[in-house]
Structures are given as C-alpha cells and as structure tokens.
Design a protein around this motif. Structure first.
Motif, PDB file in Angstrom:
ATOM      1  N   GLU A  10      46.444  54.614  43.606  1.00  0.00           N
ATOM      2  CA  GLU A  10      47.807  54.452  43.088  1.00  0.00           C
ATOM      3  C   GLU A  10      48.326  55.748  42.496  1.00  0.00           C
ATOM      4  O   GLU A  10      49.527  55.981  42.447  1.00  0.00           O
ATOM      5  N   SER A  15      43.317  55.553  39.545  1.00  0.00           N
ATOM      6  CA  SER A  15      43.367  54.558  38.460  1.00  0.00           C
ATOM      7  C   SER A  15      43.254  53.144  38.994  1.00  0.00           C
ATOM      8  O   SER A  15      42.730  52.253  38.348  1.00  0.00           O
ATOM      9  N   GLU A  16      43.805  52.913  40.181  1.00  0.00           N
ATOM     10  CA  GLU A  16      43.662  51.625  40.866  1.00  0.00           C
ATOM     11  C   GLU A  16      43.900  51.867  42.343  1.00  0.00           C
ATOM     12  O   GLU A  16      44.429  52.907  42.734  1.00  0.00           O
ATOM     13  N   ASP A  31      46.691  44.957  44.059  1.00  0.00           N
ATOM     14  CA  ASP A  31      45.462  45.544  43.520  1.00  0.00           C
ATOM     15  C   ASP A  31      44.345  44.518  43.720  1.00  0.00           C
ATOM     16  O   ASP A  31      44.375  43.453  43.093  1.00  0.00           O
ATOM     17  N   TYR A  77      44.130  40.385  31.000  1.00  0.00           N
ATOM     18  CA  TYR A  77      43.098  41.286  31.517  1.00  0.00           C
ATOM     19  C   TYR A  77      42.436  42.061  30.395  1.00  0.00           C
ATOM     20  O   TYR A  77      42.892  42.043  29.256  1.00  0.00           O
ATOM     21  N   GLY A  78      41.363  42.770  30.751  1.00  0.00           N
ATOM     22  CA  GLY A  78      40.541  43.463  29.770  1.00  0.00           C
ATOM     23  C   GLY A  78      41.278  44.514  28.962  1.00  0.00           C
ATOM     24  O   GLY A  78      40.872  44.837  27.848  1.00  0.00           O
ATOM     25  N   ASP A  79      42.364  45.046  29.512  1.00  0.00           N
ATOM     26  CA  ASP A  79      43.110  46.084  28.771  1.00  0.00           C
ATOM     27  C   ASP A  79      44.231  45.472  27.944  1.00  0.00           C
ATOM     28  O   ASP A  79      45.078  46.184  27.402  1.00  0.00           O
ATOM     29  N   PHE A 114      52.468  46.255  33.378  1.00  0.00           N
ATOM     30  CA  PHE A 114      52.740  45.944  34.790  1.00  0.00           C
ATOM     31  C   PHE A 114      54.133  46.413  35.198  1.00  0.00           C
ATOM     32  O   PHE A 114      54.335  46.917  36.294  1.00  0.00           O
ATOM     33  N   ASP A 117      53.959  50.047  35.905  1.00  0.00           N
ATOM     34  CA  ASP A 117      53.095  50.438  37.033  1.00  0.00           C
ATOM     35  C   ASP A 117      53.801  50.034  38.326  1.00  0.00           C
ATOM     36  O   ASP A 117      53.414  49.064  38.994  1.00  0.00           O
ATOM     37  N   GLY A 220      38.747  46.108  39.860  1.00  0.00           N
ATOM     38  CA  GLY A 220      40.005  46.129  39.110  1.00  0.00           C
ATOM     39  C   GLY A 220      39.941  46.964  37.848  1.00  0.00           C
ATOM     40  O   GLY A 220      40.963  47.145  37.168  1.00  0.00           O
ATOM     41  N   THR A 221      38.743  47.451  37.514  1.00  0.00           N
ATOM     42  CA  THR A 221      38.578  48.300  36.331  1.00  0.00           C
ATOM     43  C   THR A 221      38.384  49.738  36.799  1.00  0.00           C
ATOM     44  O   THR A 221      37.599  49.981  37.707  1.00  0.00           O
ATOM     45  N   THR A 222      39.107  50.652  36.189  1.00  0.00           N
ATOM     46  CA  THR A 222      39.076  52.047  36.640  1.00  0.00           C
ATOM     47  C   THR A 222      37.753  52.727  36.357  1.00  0.00           C
ATOM     48  O   THR A 222      37.173  53.365  37.241  1.00  0.00           O
ATOM     49  N   TYR A 225      32.001  51.234  32.115  1.00  0.00           N
ATOM     50  CA  TYR A 225      31.773  50.904  30.703  1.00  0.00           C
ATOM     51  C   TYR A 225      30.311  50.469  30.569  1.00  0.00           C
ATOM     52  O   TYR A 225      29.920  49.455  31.158  1.00  0.00           O
ATOM     53  N   TYR A 279      37.755  61.842  34.708  1.00  0.00           N
ATOM     54  CA  TYR A 279      38.789  60.896  35.132  1.00  0.00           C
ATOM     55  C   TYR A 279      40.171  61.531  35.190  1.00  0.00           C
ATOM     56  O   TYR A 279      40.852  61.498  36.229  1.00  0.00           O
TER      57      TYR A 279
END
Ligand SMILES: Cc1c(C=O)c(-c2nnc3c4c(C[n+]5cc6c(C)n(C)c(C)c6c(Cl)n5)n(C)c(C)c4cnn23)c(C)n1C
Length: 327
Positions: A10, A15-16, A31, A77-79, A114, A117, A220-222, A225, A279
């Motif tokens: 993207e 990033s995605e 995505d 989502y996680g973020d 969103f 993006d 889906g996670t950049t 972790y 990154y």
C-alpha cells in the motif's frame, strides 16, 4: 476453481498489502488479513465524509445482492481501529476463485485510520470463521466458503519486500515459489487464529536460543511483535538503538546495519533479513524497527515483516497447519 491474486504494497514501507476483489463485478482493493475473519467493504451507506478517496461497494447496483435483515457486525483491530455495519450475501471473486452466497459486511461506520488509508477499501478476513463478528449468526470467511471447490483446502501467501507484486494463491501450492522443503507446524484454532508455538530465535550470527513462543501468523499486522527477551537481545546488536516512548517503540539511526533475525519453526530456522527490519523513517535521522515488544497483546504476532521473508502455506484441512519455506 483455484485462484491466484496479486498483493500490492500500500506504501513504500509495505505497511499493508492490497488485493483486487470483485463483488458482483464491482472491484475493490482489500487487505487480506489472516488475523481476522470478517469480509467488510467501504460502501455507499457510509457518511459521505468517510467515503472520500475510497472505492465504494453499492449493493443497489448488484443483481446478486441479498440483504440479511437484522444482521450486524462490529470489529475492533489490534491498533484500536474499527468498523461496523450491516450484512448481505453476494458473488465474490478473488483471482479465479468465485463463490456465491458469501457474506459481505457493509460498513456504515469506520474509524479515522480507515478513512485516511484511502488505498484500502476494506478487509478480507482469512482467520477461522469462529471469530467472525456478525450477529445473530457468525458468517463464513471467503476461504471457508470456497474451500470445498478448491483442488486442496489451502491458500498460500508469497508477500514481497518493497516490490510488486506478491500473490495469494487459493487451492494450490506453487512449487516454483519456494526453495528447499516445506516445514509444517500444527495450529491451535482455539482463539480463531493461525496460532502455533515457535521454537526460539537467534540474532545475527549469534547462537540459537530455544524458547517456546506462542505466536500467530498475521498478514494484517505490519510488524513482528515478540517477547521482550527477543526484542532486547535484538536491539543490543544495533548501535544507537533505544526504546522511544514518543514513537511507541524501538528506533535506531537510519544508517545502522541491522542483523538478521532467525525465528525457529520446529526444526526450521526462518531468517528475516536485517534490512526488512528497518520499517520506516521515524523522526529526524531515526528509523522505526520492524521488531517490537508483544507486551500487553497476550501472544506474539509474526506479521508482514516476517511473512514476506517466507513462502507460507495456510492449510485448512481437518487438522489445520501452517507450512513455511524459504524462497
Ligand atoms: C496488536 C497490534 C496490531 C495487530 O494487528 C497492530 C497492527 N499492525 N498493523 C495493523 C493494521 C493495519 C496495517 N497497517 C499498518 C500501518 C502502520 C503501522 N502504518 C504507519 C500505516 C500507515 C499502516 C497501514 Cl496503512 N496499515 N491495518 C490496515 C489495520 C486495520 C491494522 C490493525 N492493527 N494493526 C498493532 C499496531 N498492534 C499494537
């Protein structure tokens, strides 16, 4: 009715990855997210201020659209981003794989991340249908709907580092896309994720540290972790690296040479090239690390920074498993 679809980064930092998906002939960029199980799209039902810049699905223009009256969805989502809305079914085509009666979740609300993006017109979840958020009845993912029509119940991810295009394949394992052998590992589906136990890690040319790491494979996670022990060991080898609370993670001088990170999958040692771990620029001459702490998440996340270094098989057979190979 196997299929293959391109996965395009993207932005300049991967990033995605976005894939063209056709819903009754309307093509959107979605995505593909192995960390969630909802297929949702930007739609004409959104407030016009939230529609700007996105391609919208318009159910009123679809001849195969069937609304599911009273059905709703709501995902976070996680973020911290999220979306919600209503539900129907339609014909969904990904590469050569076409399915009818697929639940398509129409967004009537999306969070600000969103809206901004603008390359992203929604998500196509590829985790297990047990975590689909539709009420009163959870819906199947695209993969679950397509599975019986595929040559084999699998999909693969071949994501690329800062180049076009990667691919997701449905129904086949393309042996031209990897080298050596595939190492398979069992998946625990209890949480609805492609969850497995990693066998340890090594930093650069250092010795391998055996340790069980509860992780999910999440397209889906950049970033990656992982537990603090891994993060500390990694950035100890990067001169000038430090945790920067204003950036919310480890940063280092953009000129730093980054060591490879090896992550154990059973007896297989998956190597993430050091340059994948730079990154993006953070602030000034500092760059943001692609390896960050999993503290507070509850498990580790092997996101795109890891997945793009591998050829990954998501095997949805009666005993689900993940396969990894070098490429
Ligand atoms: C526990 C967890 C995550 C679990 O998933 C997570 C995360 N990591 N990437 C993403 C996500 C993405 C991928 N994504 C990440 C991006 C980043 C880091 N930046 C700077 C941009 C511009 C991004 C875009 Cl456009 N897209 N998308 C599209 C969504 C809905 C995500 C939700 N969470 N998320 C974070 C940051 N954390 C802490």
């Amino acid at each position: 009715n196997d299929g293959s679809v391109t996965a395009s980064p993207e932005d300049a930092y991967d990033s995605e990855y976005l894939c063209p998906v056709s819903i009754d002939g309307q093509t959107l960029a979605l995505d593909f997210d192995t960390g969630s199980a909802d297929l949702w799209v930007f739609s004409t039902s959104l407030p016009s201020s939230e529609q700007k810049g996105h391609t919208l699905f318009d159910p009123s223009k679809s001849t195969n659209w069937k609304a599911l009256s009273g059905y709703k969805w709501n995902i976070t989502y996680g973020d911290g981003s999220g979306a919600s809305g209503t539900v129907g079914t339609d014909v969904v085509t990904v590469g050569g794989t076409s399915v009818s009666g697929q639940a398509v979740e129409i967004a009537t609300k999306v969070s600000s991340a969103f809206v901004s993006d603008t390359a992203n017109d929604g998500l196509l979840g590829l985790a297990f249908s047990s975590i689909n958020t539709v009420t009163p009845k959870a819906q199947h993912t695209f993969f679950d709907t397509a599975k019986s029509s595929l040559s084999s119940p699998v999909f693969t991810a071949d994501l690329k580092h800062r180049q076009l295009p990667g691919t997701y394949d449905f129904g086949t394992i393309d042996s031209s896309k990897y080298t050596g052998t595939i190492t398979y590992i069992d998946v625990d589906t209890a949480n609805g994720f492609w969850e497995f136990t990693g066998s340890g890690y090594a930093v650069g040319s250092g010795s391998f540290v055996s340790s069980s790491i509860d992780a999910i494979a999440d397209t889906g996670t950049t970033l990656i972790y992982v537990p603090d022990a891994v993060v500390t060991a990694y950035y100890k080898q990067v001169s000038g690296a430090s945790y920067d609370s204003s950036q919310g993670g480890y940063t280092f001088p953009c000129s730093a040479t980054l060591p490879n990170l090896t992550l154990g999958i059973g007896s297989y040692h998956a190597v993430v090239p050091g340059q994948y771990i730079n990154y993006s620029p953070a602030s000034g001459s500092k760059c943001f690390g692609g390896v960050q702490s999993d503290s507070g998440i509850g498990f580790s996340i092997y996101g795109d920074v890891f997945l793009k270094s591998q050829f990954v098989i998501f095997d949805g057979s009666s005993t689900p498993r993940l396969g990894f190979a070098a490429k």
